[in-house]
Write a protein that holds these residues in place. Structure first.
Motif, PDB file in Angstrom:
ATOM      1  N   LYS A  49       8.476  22.348  -4.630  1.00 43.88           N
ATOM      2  CA  LYS A  49       9.509  21.118  -4.646  1.00 43.88           C
ATOM      3  C   LYS A  49       9.983  20.900  -3.094  1.00 43.88           C
ATOM      4  CE  LYS A  49      11.759  22.509  -8.952  1.00 43.88           C
ATOM      5  NZ  LYS A  49      13.071  22.948  -9.593  1.00 43.88           N
ATOM      6  N   LEU A  50       9.784  21.671  -2.206  1.00 48.09           N
ATOM      7  CA  LEU A  50       9.659  21.338  -0.857  1.00 48.09           C
ATOM      8  C   LEU A  50       8.857  20.419  -0.277  1.00 48.09           C
ATOM      9  CD1 LEU A  50      11.487  22.234   1.667  1.00 48.09           C
ATOM     10  CD2 LEU A  50       9.899  23.945   2.175  1.00 48.09           C
ATOM     11  N   GLY A  51       7.417  20.805  -0.820  1.00 48.48           N
ATOM     12  CA  GLY A  51       6.580  19.789  -0.578  1.00 48.48           C
ATOM     13  C   GLY A  51       6.419  18.792  -0.876  1.00 48.48           C
ATOM     14  N   GLU A  52       7.253  18.343  -2.111  1.00 51.53           N
ATOM     15  CA  GLU A  52       7.219  16.941  -2.550  1.00 51.53           C
ATOM     16  C   GLU A  52       8.440  16.281  -1.726  1.00 51.53           C
ATOM     17  OE1 GLU A  52       6.120  14.864  -5.260  1.00 51.53           O
ATOM     18  OE2 GLU A  52       4.462  16.511  -5.012  1.00 51.53           O
ATOM     19  N   PHE A  53       9.326  16.984  -1.224  1.00 48.56           N
ATOM     20  CA  PHE A  53      10.643  16.312  -0.352  1.00 48.56           C
ATOM     21  C   PHE A  53       9.876  15.902   0.664  1.00 48.56           C
ATOM     22  CE2 PHE A  53      13.377  16.648   3.227  1.00 48.56           C
ATOM     23  CZ  PHE A  53      14.579  15.984   2.788  1.00 48.56           C
ATOM     24  N   PHE A  54       8.894  16.481   1.365  1.00 44.75           N
ATOM     25  CA  PHE A  54       8.353  15.986   2.679  1.00 44.75           C
ATOM     26  C   PHE A  54       7.155  15.056   2.418  1.00 44.75           C
ATOM     27  CE2 PHE A  54      10.234  19.624   4.293  1.00 44.75           C
ATOM     28  CZ  PHE A  54      11.162  19.269   5.485  1.00 44.75           C
ATOM     29  N   LYS A  55       6.881  14.508   0.948  1.00 36.95           N
ATOM     30  CA  LYS A  55       5.631  13.635   0.845  1.00 36.95           C
ATOM     31  C   LYS A  55       5.673  12.451   1.542  1.00 36.95           C
ATOM     32  CE  LYS A  55       2.949  12.435  -3.280  1.00 36.95           C
ATOM     33  NZ  LYS A  55       2.988  12.491  -4.535  1.00 36.95           N
ATOM     34  N   ILE A  59       4.733  14.484   9.168  1.00 38.86           N
ATOM     35  CA  ILE A  59       5.201  15.581  10.177  1.00 38.86           C
ATOM     36  C   ILE A  59       4.222  15.709  11.210  1.00 38.86           C
ATOM     37  CG2 ILE A  59       5.769  17.916  10.631  1.00 38.86           C
ATOM     38  CD1 ILE A  59       7.787  16.417   8.706  1.00 38.86           C
ATOM     39  N   ASP A  60       4.511  15.756  12.731  1.00 35.75           N
ATOM     40  CA  ASP A  60       3.708  15.531  13.442  1.00 35.75           C
ATOM     41  C   ASP A  60       3.189  17.089  14.062  1.00 35.75           C
ATOM     42  OD1 ASP A  60       4.171  12.713  14.481  1.00 35.75           O
ATOM     43  OD2 ASP A  60       6.211  13.572  14.991  1.00 35.75           O
ATOM     44  N   TYR A  61       3.869  17.949  13.745  1.00 32.90           N
ATOM     45  CA  TYR A  61       3.567  19.369  14.158  1.00 32.90           C
ATOM     46  C   TYR A  61       4.312  20.458  12.929  1.00 32.90           C
ATOM     47  CZ  TYR A  61       2.381  23.267  17.293  1.00 32.90           C
ATOM     48  OH  TYR A  61       1.821  24.182  17.824  1.00 32.90           O
ATOM     49  N   PHE A  62       3.461  21.458  12.756  1.00 29.57           N
ATOM     50  CA  PHE A  62       3.867  22.414  11.971  1.00 29.57           C
ATOM     51  C   PHE A  62       3.728  23.793  12.504  1.00 29.57           C
ATOM     52  CE2 PHE A  62       1.803  18.986  10.036  1.00 29.57           C
ATOM     53  CZ  PHE A  62       2.372  18.556   8.911  1.00 29.57           C
ATOM     54  N   THR A  73       4.815  28.880   2.034  1.00 30.18           N
ATOM     55  CA  THR A  73       5.630  27.918   1.983  1.00 30.18           C
ATOM     56  C   THR A  73       5.104  26.617   2.515  1.00 30.18           C
ATOM     57  OG1 THR A  73       7.577  29.635   1.711  1.00 30.18           O
ATOM     58  CG2 THR A  73       8.141  27.328   2.486  1.00 30.18           C
ATOM     59  N   LEU A  74       4.681  26.936   3.779  1.00 31.46           N
ATOM     60  CA  LEU A  74       3.945  25.964   4.714  1.00 31.46           C
ATOM     61  C   LEU A  74       2.798  25.179   3.882  1.00 31.46           C
ATOM     62  CD1 LEU A  74       4.207  24.202   7.170  1.00 31.46           C
ATOM     63  CD2 LEU A  74       2.852  25.904   8.429  1.00 31.46           C
ATOM     64  N   ASN A  75       2.015  26.029   3.375  1.00 39.38           N
ATOM     65  CA  ASN A  75       0.752  25.537   2.590  1.00 39.38           C
ATOM     66  C   ASN A  75       1.036  24.469   1.483  1.00 39.38           C
ATOM     67  OD1 ASN A  75      -2.019  25.668   2.124  1.00 39.38           O
ATOM     68  ND2 ASN A  75      -1.327  26.570  -0.011  1.00 39.38           N
ATOM     69  N   GLU A  76       2.401  24.795   0.812  1.00 34.21           N
ATOM     70  CA  GLU A  76       2.863  23.544  -0.027  1.00 34.21           C
ATOM     71  C   GLU A  76       3.301  22.378   0.605  1.00 34.21           C
ATOM     72  OE1 GLU A  76       2.412  23.977  -3.343  1.00 34.21           O
ATOM     73  OE2 GLU A  76       1.389  25.978  -2.839  1.00 34.21           O
ATOM     74  N   ILE A  77       3.841  22.575   1.758  1.00 34.97           N
ATOM     75  CA  ILE A  77       4.218  21.287   2.625  1.00 34.97           C
ATOM     76  C   ILE A  77       2.961  20.615   2.951  1.00 34.97           C
ATOM     77  CG2 ILE A  77       5.350  20.301   4.586  1.00 34.97           C
ATOM     78  CD1 ILE A  77       7.341  22.754   4.292  1.00 34.97           C
ATOM     79  N   GLN A  81       0.539  16.126   3.365  1.00 31.35           N
ATOM     80  CA  GLN A  81       0.632  15.798   4.691  1.00 31.35           C
ATOM     81  C   GLN A  81      -0.723  15.351   5.271  1.00 31.35           C
ATOM     82  OE1 GLN A  81       3.335  15.346   6.824  1.00 31.35           O
ATOM     83  NE2 GLN A  81       4.582  15.726   5.093  1.00 31.35           N
ATOM     84  N   ASP A  82      -0.960  14.479   5.958  1.00 29.94           N
ATOM     85  CA  ASP A  82      -2.190  14.020   6.797  1.00 29.94           C
ATOM     86  C   ASP A  82      -2.069  14.963   8.029  1.00 29.94           C
ATOM     87  OD1 ASP A  82      -4.440  13.049   7.507  1.00 29.94           O
ATOM     88  OD2 ASP A  82      -3.605  11.129   8.051  1.00 29.94           O
ATOM     89  N   TYR A  83      -2.881  15.818   8.213  1.00 28.07           N
ATOM     90  CA  TYR A  83      -2.856  16.568   9.659  1.00 28.07           C
ATOM     91  C   TYR A  83      -4.049  17.155   9.934  1.00 28.07           C
ATOM     92  CZ  TYR A  83      -3.492  20.603   6.401  1.00 28.07           C
ATOM     93  OH  TYR A  83      -3.992  21.364   5.562  1.00 28.07           O
ATOM     94  N   ASP A  84      -4.124  17.580  11.209  1.00 30.22           N
ATOM     95  CA  ASP A  84      -5.634  18.381  11.368  1.00 30.22           C
ATOM     96  C   ASP A  84      -4.960  19.794  12.149  1.00 30.22           C
ATOM     97  OD1 ASP A  84      -4.967  18.408  14.489  1.00 30.22           O
ATOM     98  OD2 ASP A  84      -5.213  16.278  14.260  1.00 30.22           O
ATOM     99  N   GLU A  85      -5.850  20.633  12.091  1.00 24.57           N
ATOM    100  CA  GLU A  85      -5.723  22.135  12.200  1.00 24.57           C
ATOM    101  C   GLU A  85      -5.123  22.350  13.538  1.00 24.57           C
ATOM    102  OE1 GLU A  85      -5.828  24.510  10.153  1.00 24.57           O
ATOM    103  OE2 GLU A  85      -6.743  22.866   8.594  1.00 24.57           O
ATOM    104  N   SER A  86      -5.206  21.555  14.581  1.00 23.72           N
ATOM    105  CA  SER A  86      -4.565  21.662  16.045  1.00 23.72           C
ATOM    106  C   SER A  86      -3.030  21.459  15.888  1.00 23.72           C
ATOM    107  CB  SER A  86      -5.111  20.752  16.672  1.00 23.72           C
ATOM    108  OG  SER A  86      -4.866  19.366  16.533  1.00 23.72           O
ATOM    109  N   SER A  87      -2.527  20.944  14.735  1.00 25.58           N
ATOM    110  CA  SER A  87      -1.086  20.601  14.700  1.00 25.58           C
ATOM    111  C   SER A  87      -0.337  21.814  13.887  1.00 25.58           C
ATOM    112  CB  SER A  87      -0.927  19.152  14.044  1.00 25.58           C
ATOM    113  OG  SER A  87      -1.242  19.378  12.691  1.00 25.58           O
TER     114      SER A  87
END
Length: 223
Positions: A49-55, A59-62, A73-77, A81-87
């Motif tokens: 549900k947290l991941g859905e909230f941030f859909k 986000i620029d950085y994690f 938890t972060l994995n569900e977010i 998200q559109d991200y690369d591993e460096s973020s």
């Protein structure tokens, strides 16, 4: 600007501080500290549900604690998200407070053996705040507009109190110091920092609307 809308102001760093999902240790009232526990089924649902909230909030950085309950938890977010591993970065600096001899004890047993003084064992609060502040300041000095900061209940409580009482971060939206208590699993706390004014505001604390209601931790001694 509301917390449901992404921050687009380059002069502001918005940090979404989220707590990990529920673990069996939370349910059993066991003091976790640095114990590397996984989320249970309820925690996974909360994190989804947290991941859905941030859909719809890019986000620029994690940044996350390196303990598995925060990684899960972060994995569900990240799934939304559109991200690369460096973020993405995991760090022991965002771990829960190390609790010494009471770590992995039932709360009732710790209280029976040591009384309320059990909270003074292990890592000192100033040590916790120092390591968390090291990571927090890096974000404030960055060009990121929107950041996820995934950590633990005791960290969120103590560090937000430190931000307000020691570093002068203001409280917004009717918040009072009494509201800065241990937040619910996968709760969202929003902190904005204005780079030009060098001024911070805790915009909201411990929000759980994404879970379908207002939820609070009843036993504030538990970490």
């Amino acid at each position: 600007m509301t917390i449901e809308s992404v921050n687009t102001d380059p002069n502001i760093t918005r940090i979404y501080i989220v707590r990990h999902g529920q673990t069996d240790h939370n349910v059993k009232k066991i003091l976790q500290g640095h114990i590397d526990t996984s989320m249970n089924t309820t925690g996974l649902i909360q994190a989804e549900k947290l991941g859905e909230f941030f859909k719809n909030l890019p986000i620029d950085y994690f940044l996350s604690s390196d303990l598995i309950r925060c990684k899960q938890t972060l994995n569900e977010i990240l799934k939304n998200q559109d991200y690369d591993e460096s973020s993405i970065r995991y760090t022991s600096n965002l771990r829960e407070r190390e609790m010494g001899p009471v770590q992995n004890m039932l709360l009732k047993d710790a209280l029976e053996k040591y009384g309320p003084n059990f909270r003074n064992f292990g890592e000192k609060e100033e040590q916790l705040c120092s390591r968390v502040e090291t990571e927090f300041n890096k974000l404030l000095d960055s060009d990121y507009k929107n950041v996820i900061f995934c950590t633990h209940g005791g960290v969120i409580t103590r560090f937000c109190n430190y931000l307000h009482s020691d570093l002068g971060f203001e409280l917004n939206n009717g918040l009072t110091p009494n509201d800065l208590r241990v937040p619910f699993n996968t709760s969202i706390t929003v902190v904005d920092y204005g780079k030009s004014a060098k001024k911070g505001v805790i915009q909201s604390f411990g929000g759980t609307d994404h879970l379908g209601g207002k939820f609070e931790v009843k036993d504030q001694l538990l970490r």
